[in-house]
Design a protein around this motif. Structure first.
Motif, PDB file in Angstrom:
ATOM      1  N   UNK A 169       0.815  -1.218   0.000  1.00  0.00           N
ATOM      2  CA  UNK A 169       0.000   0.000   0.000  1.00  0.00           C
ATOM      3  C   UNK A 169       0.847   1.265   0.000  1.00  0.00           C
ATOM      4  N   UNK A 170       2.173   1.128  -0.065  1.00  0.00           N
ATOM      5  CA  UNK A 170       3.039   2.297  -0.145  1.00  0.00           C
ATOM      6  C   UNK A 170       3.527   2.820   1.191  1.00  0.00           C
ATOM      7  N   UNK A 171       3.048   2.279   2.289  1.00  0.00           N
ATOM      8  CA  UNK A 171       3.523   2.708   3.597  1.00  0.00           C
ATOM      9  C   UNK A 171       4.860   2.033   3.910  1.00  0.00           C
ATOM     10  N   UNK A 172       5.490   2.440   4.995  1.00  0.00           N
ATOM     11  CA  UNK A 172       6.799   1.927   5.343  1.00  0.00           C
ATOM     12  C   UNK A 172       6.731   1.067   6.597  1.00  0.00           C
ATOM     13  N   UNK A 173       7.546   0.037   6.640  1.00  0.00           N
ATOM     14  CA  UNK A 173       7.747  -0.683   7.891  1.00  0.00           C
ATOM     15  C   UNK A 173       8.699   0.135   8.761  1.00  0.00           C
ATOM     16  N   UNK A 174       8.807  -0.235  10.030  1.00  0.00           N
ATOM     17  CA  UNK A 174       9.696   0.493  10.940  1.00  0.00           C
ATOM     18  C   UNK A 174      11.139   0.436  10.470  1.00  0.00           C
ATOM     19  N   UNK A 175      11.561  -0.718   9.934  1.00  0.00           N
ATOM     20  CA  UNK A 175      12.940  -0.836   9.479  1.00  0.00           C
ATOM     21  C   UNK A 175      13.176  -0.085   8.174  1.00  0.00           C
ATOM     22  N   UNK A 176      12.193  -0.082   7.286  1.00  0.00           N
ATOM     23  CA  UNK A 176      12.328   0.720   6.079  1.00  0.00           C
ATOM     24  C   UNK A 176      12.491   2.198   6.422  1.00  0.00           C
ATOM     25  N   UNK A 177      11.686   2.673   7.358  1.00  0.00           N
ATOM     26  CA  UNK A 177      11.780   4.070   7.783  1.00  0.00           C
ATOM     27  C   UNK A 177      13.150   4.356   8.389  1.00  0.00           C
ATOM     28  N   UNK A 178      13.670   3.402   9.173  1.00  0.00           N
ATOM     29  CA  UNK A 178      14.986   3.560   9.786  1.00  0.00           C
ATOM     30  C   UNK A 178      16.045   3.813   8.719  1.00  0.00           C
ATOM     31  N   UNK A 179      16.055   3.013   7.669  1.00  0.00           N
ATOM     32  CA  UNK A 179      17.060   3.166   6.630  1.00  0.00           C
ATOM     33  C   UNK A 179      16.802   4.398   5.768  1.00  0.00           C
ATOM     34  N   UNK A 180      15.548   4.685   5.484  1.00  0.00           N
ATOM     35  CA  UNK A 180      15.238   5.864   4.670  1.00  0.00           C
ATOM     36  C   UNK A 180      15.604   7.147   5.415  1.00  0.00           C
ATOM     37  N   UNK A 181      15.428   7.152   6.737  1.00  0.00           N
ATOM     38  CA  UNK A 181      15.823   8.325   7.530  1.00  0.00           C
ATOM     39  C   UNK A 181      17.338   8.530   7.513  1.00  0.00           C
ATOM     40  N   UNK A 182      18.082   7.464   7.233  1.00  0.00           N
ATOM     41  CA  UNK A 182      19.537   7.560   7.095  1.00  0.00           C
ATOM     42  C   UNK A 182      19.945   7.905   5.664  1.00  0.00           C
ATOM     43  N   UNK A 183      18.949   8.165   4.819  1.00  0.00           N
ATOM     44  CA  UNK A 183      19.170   8.496   3.403  1.00  0.00           C
ATOM     45  C   UNK A 183      19.870   7.366   2.643  1.00  0.00           C
ATOM     46  N   UNK A 184      19.563   6.152   3.050  1.00  0.00           N
ATOM     47  CA  UNK A 184      20.093   4.985   2.338  1.00  0.00           C
ATOM     48  C   UNK A 184      19.062   4.541   1.302  1.00  0.00           C
ATOM     49  N   UNK A 185      19.444   4.570   0.061  1.00  0.00           N
ATOM     50  CA  UNK A 185      18.546   4.172  -1.008  1.00  0.00           C
ATOM     51  C   UNK A 185      18.476   2.656  -1.106  1.00  0.00           C
ATOM     52  N   UNK A 186      17.302   2.170  -1.354  1.00  0.00           N
ATOM     53  CA  UNK A 186      17.126   0.722  -1.454  1.00  0.00           C
ATOM     54  C   UNK A 186      17.355   0.251  -2.885  1.00  0.00           C
ATOM     55  N   UNK A 187      17.796  -0.986  -2.972  1.00  0.00           N
ATOM     56  CA  UNK A 187      17.818  -1.665  -4.250  1.00  0.00           C
ATOM     57  C   UNK A 187      16.639  -2.618  -4.311  1.00  0.00           C
ATOM     58  N   UNK A 188      16.172  -2.917  -5.495  1.00  0.00           N
ATOM     59  CA  UNK A 188      15.048  -3.837  -5.660  1.00  0.00           C
ATOM     60  C   UNK A 188      15.586  -5.198  -6.067  1.00  0.00           C
ATOM     61  N   UNK A 189      15.378  -6.171  -5.190  1.00  0.00           N
ATOM     62  CA  UNK A 189      15.871  -7.521  -5.467  1.00  0.00           C
ATOM     63  C   UNK A 189      14.897  -8.346  -6.288  1.00  0.00           C
ATOM     64  N   UNK A 190      13.623  -7.975  -6.258  1.00  0.00           N
ATOM     65  CA  UNK A 190      12.653  -8.726  -7.033  1.00  0.00           C
ATOM     66  C   UNK A 190      11.277  -8.606  -6.431  1.00  0.00           C
ATOM     67  N   UNK A 191      10.356  -9.330  -7.006  1.00  0.00           N
ATOM     68  CA  UNK A 191       8.977  -9.341  -6.545  1.00  0.00           C
ATOM     69  C   UNK A 191       8.474 -10.777  -6.586  1.00  0.00           C
TER      70      UNK A 191
END
Length: 219
Positions: A169-191
């Motif tokens: 739904x586009x929201x973030x998990x707590x760990x996703x927010x943790x990394x995004x707040x550190x300005x770490x960009x995610x890579x997409x491994x797959x779906x």
């Protein structure tokens, strides 16, 4: 494909540019996106320094007594919904290069487990942090802080990799927010794509990082 029993749900992991092709055939149902975040041992430790530690005791999985090991297996099954003792025996006891930490509350109940394992080519010095099961978000961050101490001490020059299952739904998990707040960009491994609705097993609220993350699910 014709040999797969019709009452089974087929799960397929694919890279994003192959999704239209796969969805047009046998796996039309969207599953979770798998993101990966990378951070150095030093930066990970620094990012968690200000997080409050909880009143929990901890023990390395390899040091568990027979009774504590059985208790840990029950905790794992309560989270994943599966009896994974054979796999866990190999992962934690027979592989010298993996380690995990189990956490206990004041009544000696398991409340979390976190683990690290080398991944990729040795010269890249990569460690996958997986799984992270915890009874609450605060407990999850306590576990991450504990493993950050170990990684900084034993592998100060390593790069840590975290595979997180995205929320559709586009929201973030707590760990996703943790990394995004550190300005770490995610890579997409797959779906993950499914042939039909995949019924949930276990207690997904306690799965902060899945174990067999390449398949997106172990519950």
């Amino acid at each position: 494909m014709a040999m797969i029993p019709k009452d089974k749900v087929l799960a397929l992991r694919g890279v994003l540019n192959m999704v239209p092709k796969y969805k047009a055939h046998d796996t039309p149902v969207d599953g979770p996106l798998l993101e990966n975040f990378r951070i150095s041992s030093n930066d990970f430790h620094a990012a968690l320094m200000n997080y409050k530690s909880l009143d929990l005791t901890q023990k390395f999985v390899k040091d568990l007594s027979k009774e504590e090991w059985e208790q840990f297996l029950k905790y794992d099954q309560s989270v994943t919904g599966r009896d994974r003792h054979e796999f866990l025996e190999i992962y934690f006891k027979k592989l010298d290069y993996t380690f995990g930490i189990v956490f206990y509350d004041k009544t000696d109940n398991n409340v979390s487990v976190i683990s690290a394992v080398p991944t990729g080519h040795l010269e890249k010095n990569l460690f996958k942090i997986s799984p992270l099961f915890a009874n609450s978000t605060d407990t999850a961050f306590h576990a991450m802080k504990a493993i950050s101490d170990v990684m900084l001490d034993q592998h100060p020059n390593a790069t840590l990799v975290f595979y997180l299952v995205g929320i559709l739904d586009g929201s973030f998990t707590a760990l996703q927010k943790f990394f995004k707040d550190l300005n770490i960009k995610s890579g997409i491994s797959g779906i993950t794509l499914y042939s039909d609705h995949y019924p949930q097993q276990g207690d997904l609220d306690k799965v902060f990082i899945p174990h067999n993350s390449s398949c997106h699910f172990d519950y």
